[in-house]
Design a protein around this motif. Structure first.
Motif, PDB file in Angstrom:
ATOM      1  N   MET A   1      10.766   0.725  29.583  1.00  0.00           N
ATOM      2  CA  MET A   1      11.181  -0.661  29.391  1.00  0.00           C
ATOM      3  C   MET A   1      10.311  -1.379  28.366  1.00  0.00           C
ATOM      4  O   MET A   1      10.469  -2.573  28.142  1.00  0.00           O
ATOM      5  N   GLY A   2       9.408  -0.670  27.746  1.00  0.00           N
ATOM      6  CA  GLY A   2       8.503  -1.314  26.795  1.00  0.00           C
ATOM      7  C   GLY A   2       9.101  -1.408  25.408  1.00  0.00           C
ATOM      8  O   GLY A   2      10.261  -1.099  25.169  1.00  0.00           O
ATOM      9  N   PHE A   3       8.275  -1.850  24.438  1.00  0.00           N
ATOM     10  CA  PHE A   3       8.715  -1.965  23.059  1.00  0.00           C
ATOM     11  C   PHE A   3       8.647  -0.613  22.366  1.00  0.00           C
ATOM     12  O   PHE A   3       7.780   0.201  22.657  1.00  0.00           O
ATOM     13  N   ARG A   4       9.570  -0.406  21.438  1.00  0.00           N
ATOM     14  CA  ARG A   4       9.373   0.712  20.521  1.00  0.00           C
ATOM     15  C   ARG A   4       8.292   0.325  19.511  1.00  0.00           C
ATOM     16  O   ARG A   4       8.081  -0.852  19.225  1.00  0.00           O
ATOM     17  N   GLY A   5       7.618   1.302  18.973  1.00  0.00           N
ATOM     18  CA  GLY A   5       6.474   1.035  18.101  1.00  0.00           C
ATOM     19  C   GLY A   5       6.803   0.156  16.917  1.00  0.00           C
ATOM     20  O   GLY A   5       6.077  -0.801  16.609  1.00  0.00           O
ATOM     21  N   ALA A   7       9.157  -2.011  16.593  1.00  0.00           N
ATOM     22  CA  ALA A   7       9.494  -3.386  16.989  1.00  0.00           C
ATOM     23  C   ALA A   7       8.234  -4.208  17.234  1.00  0.00           C
ATOM     24  O   ALA A   7       8.126  -5.351  16.791  1.00  0.00           O
ATOM     25  N   LEU A   8       7.250  -3.622  17.915  1.00  0.00           N
ATOM     26  CA  LEU A   8       6.003  -4.344  18.194  1.00  0.00           C
ATOM     27  C   LEU A   8       5.242  -4.609  16.896  1.00  0.00           C
ATOM     28  O   LEU A   8       4.692  -5.695  16.697  1.00  0.00           O
ATOM     29  N   ALA A   9       5.246  -3.628  15.995  1.00  0.00           N
ATOM     30  CA  ALA A   9       4.566  -3.829  14.706  1.00  0.00           C
ATOM     31  C   ALA A   9       5.244  -4.930  13.891  1.00  0.00           C
ATOM     32  O   ALA A   9       4.579  -5.748  13.242  1.00  0.00           O
ATOM     33  N   SER A  10       6.590  -4.988  13.949  1.00  0.00           N
ATOM     34  CA  SER A  10       7.317  -6.013  13.185  1.00  0.00           C
ATOM     35  C   SER A  10       6.982  -7.401  13.679  1.00  0.00           C
ATOM     36  O   SER A  10       6.902  -8.360  12.897  1.00  0.00           O
ATOM     37  N   MET A  11       6.767  -7.529  15.012  1.00  0.00           N
ATOM     38  CA  MET A  11       6.448  -8.850  15.568  1.00  0.00           C
ATOM     39  C   MET A  11       5.130  -9.393  15.028  1.00  0.00           C
ATOM     40  O   MET A  11       4.963 -10.606  14.880  1.00  0.00           O
ATOM     41  N   THR A  12       4.195  -8.513  14.728  1.00  0.00           N
ATOM     42  CA  THR A  12       2.886  -8.984  14.245  1.00  0.00           C
ATOM     43  C   THR A  12       2.975  -9.607  12.862  1.00  0.00           C
ATOM     44  O   THR A  12       2.068 -10.329  12.443  1.00  0.00           O
ATOM     45  N   ARG A  31      -8.671  -7.401  25.037  1.00  0.00           N
ATOM     46  CA  ARG A  31      -7.689  -8.302  24.422  1.00  0.00           C
ATOM     47  C   ARG A  31      -7.891  -8.269  22.914  1.00  0.00           C
ATOM     48  O   ARG A  31      -9.018  -8.293  22.434  1.00  0.00           O
ATOM     49  N   VAL A  32      -6.761  -8.241  22.184  1.00  0.00           N
ATOM     50  CA  VAL A  32      -6.819  -8.233  20.725  1.00  0.00           C
ATOM     51  C   VAL A  32      -5.652  -9.057  20.192  1.00  0.00           C
ATOM     52  O   VAL A  32      -4.593  -9.118  20.812  1.00  0.00           O
ATOM     53  N   SER A  33      -5.882  -9.723  19.040  1.00  0.00           N
ATOM     54  CA  SER A  33      -4.849 -10.575  18.439  1.00  0.00           C
ATOM     55  C   SER A  33      -4.474 -10.046  17.062  1.00  0.00           C
ATOM     56  O   SER A  33      -5.305  -9.461  16.349  1.00  0.00           O
ATOM     57  N   TYR A  34      -3.194 -10.272  16.701  1.00  0.00           N
ATOM     58  CA  TYR A  34      -2.675  -9.833  15.406  1.00  0.00           C
ATOM     59  C   TYR A  34      -2.052 -11.022  14.692  1.00  0.00           C
ATOM     60  O   TYR A  34      -1.448 -11.906  15.299  1.00  0.00           O
ATOM     61  N   ARG A  35      -2.203 -11.004  13.355  1.00  0.00           N
ATOM     62  CA  ARG A  35      -1.589 -12.048  12.544  1.00  0.00           C
ATOM     63  C   ARG A  35      -1.289 -11.476  11.172  1.00  0.00           C
ATOM     64  O   ARG A  35      -2.130 -10.803  10.565  1.00  0.00           O
ATOM     65  N   ASP A  36      -0.067 -11.726  10.668  1.00  0.00           N
ATOM     66  CA  ASP A  36       0.390 -11.194   9.369  1.00  0.00           C
ATOM     67  C   ASP A  36       0.261  -9.677   9.327  1.00  0.00           C
ATOM     68  O   ASP A  36      -0.079  -9.087   8.279  1.00  0.00           O
ATOM     69  N   GLY A  37       0.486  -9.044  10.465  1.00  0.00           N
ATOM     70  CA  GLY A  37       0.468  -7.594  10.513  1.00  0.00           C
ATOM     71  C   GLY A  37      -0.905  -6.968  10.566  1.00  0.00           C
ATOM     72  O   GLY A  37      -1.033  -5.741  10.495  1.00  0.00           O
ATOM     73  N   VAL A  38      -1.941  -7.784  10.684  1.00  0.00           N
ATOM     74  CA  VAL A  38      -3.311  -7.270  10.649  1.00  0.00           C
ATOM     75  C   VAL A  38      -4.036  -7.697  11.918  1.00  0.00           C
ATOM     76  O   VAL A  38      -3.861  -8.823  12.407  1.00  0.00           O
ATOM     77  N   MET A  39      -4.889  -6.795  12.453  1.00  0.00           N
ATOM     78  CA  MET A  39      -5.712  -7.122  13.612  1.00  0.00           C
ATOM     79  C   MET A  39      -6.770  -8.140  13.186  1.00  0.00           C
ATOM     80  O   MET A  39      -7.505  -7.925  12.226  1.00  0.00           O
ATOM     81  N   GLU A  40      -6.843  -9.281  13.899  1.00  0.00           N
ATOM     82  CA  GLU A  40      -7.766 -10.348  13.511  1.00  0.00           C
ATOM     83  C   GLU A  40      -9.209 -10.009  13.827  1.00  0.00           C
ATOM     84  O   GLU A  40     -10.123 -10.459  13.135  1.00  0.00           O
ATOM     85  N   HIS A  41      -9.466  -9.228  14.882  1.00  0.00           N
ATOM     86  CA  HIS A  41     -10.822  -8.897  15.286  1.00  0.00           C
ATOM     87  C   HIS A  41     -10.762  -7.637  16.141  1.00  0.00           C
ATOM     88  O   HIS A  41      -9.684  -7.171  16.526  1.00  0.00           O
TER      89      HIS A  41
END
Length: 600
Positions: A1-5, A7-12, A31-41
């Protein structure tokens, strides 16, 4: 029931995504955050509950054009609730919860594991779950792709204005328009008021027999041997529905003790309807009466108007029994003449044409009368007018004394209708005698008024005391006949019926109704051809509305494709005469064409 890879990458790339996860046995999560397709930290340790949480915020913050399509949050949330509701009743071993931001309670909340019926009761409500029946179909035949289907379908007590169909194939939620349309046809033909059903189905079949690439979003699928599979499911649904229709439940009301019932017996019918049947008049619950099944505007007193208050309690039971007979054609069509006529249809059925009709594919209209059909490797021209006449005739006999009604907005005077028909009949003759036409129309009106009770009881053709035509029968659901042919139909009833012999009388009336309901070309020129030479009786004015004419012709073709031919596959039994009078003409054969091109 999870995301396909992907799809999750596109959301970032189009939103602010935060992922919080913890694995079993660990002391803390990350915990990790993503923005514009890149990991913020780098991932940071944090407190977390077991599992993974994915949060998407500020969706399409960097795509102004795409964000404009999300302005109506209510519509989007409704679609989300519908999607999760469907998943919740299929994946009963998983808990689902959906709550709108700021709301106090969840709109979807299922607690798994549980039974399928309990899941539907939780998500869609007890009224839906109460009226569901279990259905199963299993086929090991290679022609059916070895499929297995289990599901739940609504019974005859379920009433809804819109169809709900939840379909999963090999665990994937999809749509199959052909299957949905086939099931709708069964419900429309089986239940009295063509109530829209609730359907849940899970189909398992070999993955290589499912084509998921027929729709850009993979929402629609196509199946190998699709027609055979749909026919098996359709037959099972029809059988299940017919068995449930025999035990339809009715709510009881004490109509005899009600004030409305007593006044309806003592006063005039038309005055009572205006007083108690007005939509603006609020009638107390204890004074409401059930509607007549043969007349949407009618009342229960139509069945018991010969009775008086003070009768024993068994009266209501007798009324309910009569209503059931009205709703069940097998019980109500108990005249020997009708049974003989239906038996003649079965006896005279052409086996070859029956196979062609049941398995043909509609291609389109070749001209105003002939349709192109494909059956196997053969191409046929089929006369739509002849086919519809015979189908309507057979449907009249099968629905005998069990018709729903078409209520005319303005009752039509029989005398004027007959005058119109007589003038039309004598249009090509040089002499026209108005006095003679009036005498014939007057005599015919008296005859039809005399036979009005029989026409109303058996064929739902209602003629009131003033000689006005008020109602016509529904012969085929979702189809209304051409009202321009009503005068011709009334003249046929008056002049072409042998009223002395019962069987001949019922057969000729059924044939007249079949001719009236047949899908004849409209009495208007065809915009796509030189239709004027086929319709010499119509005098077109310079102000004729071309768009309206095109709509009428388009509506006829839609009815032929979506009503006539699907109904023929279910009910029609072609007689031998259709194989000899040019109704079916084979115009091409793939085998013979192959031989011709092989020589070239």
């Amino acid at each position: 029931m999870g995301f396909r890879g992907e799809a999750l990458a596109s959301m970032t790339y189009v939103g602010h995504v935060t992922v919080t996860t913890i694995t079993k046995g660990q002391l803390h999560g990350y915990r990790v955050s993503y923005r514009d397709g890149v990991m913020e930290h780098e991932p940071k340790p944090c407190a977390a509950v077991k599992g993974t949480q994915i949060t998407v915020e500020n969706l399409f913050y960097n795509m102004t054009a795409r964000r404009k399509t999300l302005q109506n949050a209510s519509d989007d949330y409704t679609k989300i609730v519908d999607l999760l509701s469907r998943f919740a009743i299929h994946h009963i071993n998983i808990s689902f919860s959906c709550r709108k931001h700021g709301a106090a309670r969840a709109d979807v909340h299922s607690v798994g594991p549980t039974s399928r019926l309990d899941a539907i009761r939780t998500v869609y409500g007890a009224s839906v779950a109460r009226n569901l029946m279990k259905i199963e179909v299993s086929e090991n035949d290679e022609a059916c792709s070895g499929f297995k289907m289990d599901g739940l379908i609504s019974n005859s007590n379920y009433v809804a204005k819109k169809i709900t169909m939840v379909l999963f194939i090999n665990g994937r939620m999809v749509e199959c328009s052909a299957l949905k349309r086939a099931i709708e046809i069964v419900y429309a033909a089986t239940l009295p008021k063509a109530s829209k059903p609730y359907i849940y189905m899970s189909i398992i079949l070999p993955p290589e027999h499912v084509d998921v690439n027929v729709h850009p979003t993979k929402k629609e699928v196509s199946l190998l041997n699709q027609e055979v599979i749909i026919e098996r499911i359709q037959s099972a649904v029809e059988s299940k529905l017919r068995s449930s229709n025999d035990t339809k439940a009715f709510q009881e009301q004490d109509v005899e003790s009600s004030e409305a019932y007593q006044m309806l017996l003592s006063n005039d019918d038309s005055q009572n309807f205006s007083k108690f049947g007005s939509k603006s008049q609020k009638v107390p619950v204890h004074k409401m009466v059930r509607a007549d099944s043969t007349d949407p505007a009618g009342r229960l007193h139509a069945y018991v108007q010969m009775k008086r208050p003070g009768l024993p309690e068994s009266t209501l039971t007798a009324v309910r029994s009569f209503v059931r007979q009205r709703r069940n054609p097998k019980e109500s069509a108990n005249l020997t003449s009708i049974q003989d006529l239906v038996a003649d249809i079965d006896k005279n059925c052409h086996a070859g044409l029956l196979n062609t009709v049941r398995h043909c594919v509609y291609i389109g209209m070749a001209d105003d009368v002939f349709a192109l059909l494909q059956h196997g490797t053969h191409l046929y021209l089929a006369n739509v007018v002849n086919l519809s006449k015979e189908l309507m005739y057979q449907q009249v006999l099968r629905r005998f004394a069990h018709f729903n009604a078409i209520q005319l907005s303005n009752p039509a005077p029989l005398f004027e209708l007959l005058i119109l028909a007589l003038k039309e009949e004598n249009a090509n003759s040089e002499c026209e005698n108005d006095d003679f036409n009036e005498k014939v129309a007057e005599t015919s009106t008296k005859l039809l008024k005399l036979k009005a009770e029989m026409l109303e009881e058996f064929f739902c053709i209602h003629i009131d005391r003033n000689g006005n035509l008020a109602r016509l029968p529904v012969v085929l659901d979702q189809y209304t006949p051409d009202m321009d042919r009503v005068p011709e139909f009334m003249l046929s009833l008056a002049n072409d019926i042998d009223w002395e012999d019962e069987k001949t009388c019922l057969q000729s009336i059924s044939a007249a109704i079949g001719n009236f309901y047949a899908m004849n070309p409209p009495l208007l020129p065809n915009p796509s051809g030189d239709g004027l030479q086929f319709y010499k009786r119509i005098k077109l004015s310079g102000n004729s509305d071309g768009e309206n004419i095109e709509t009428i012709w388009a509506q006829r073709e839609w009815s032929i494709q979506h009503v006539l031919f699907p109904s023929m596959k279910l009910f029609f039994k072609p007689p031998h005469s259709l194989g000899e009078n040019g109704t079916f003409i084979r115009v091409a054969s793939l085998e013979k064409l192959y031989k011709i091109f092989e020589r070239c």
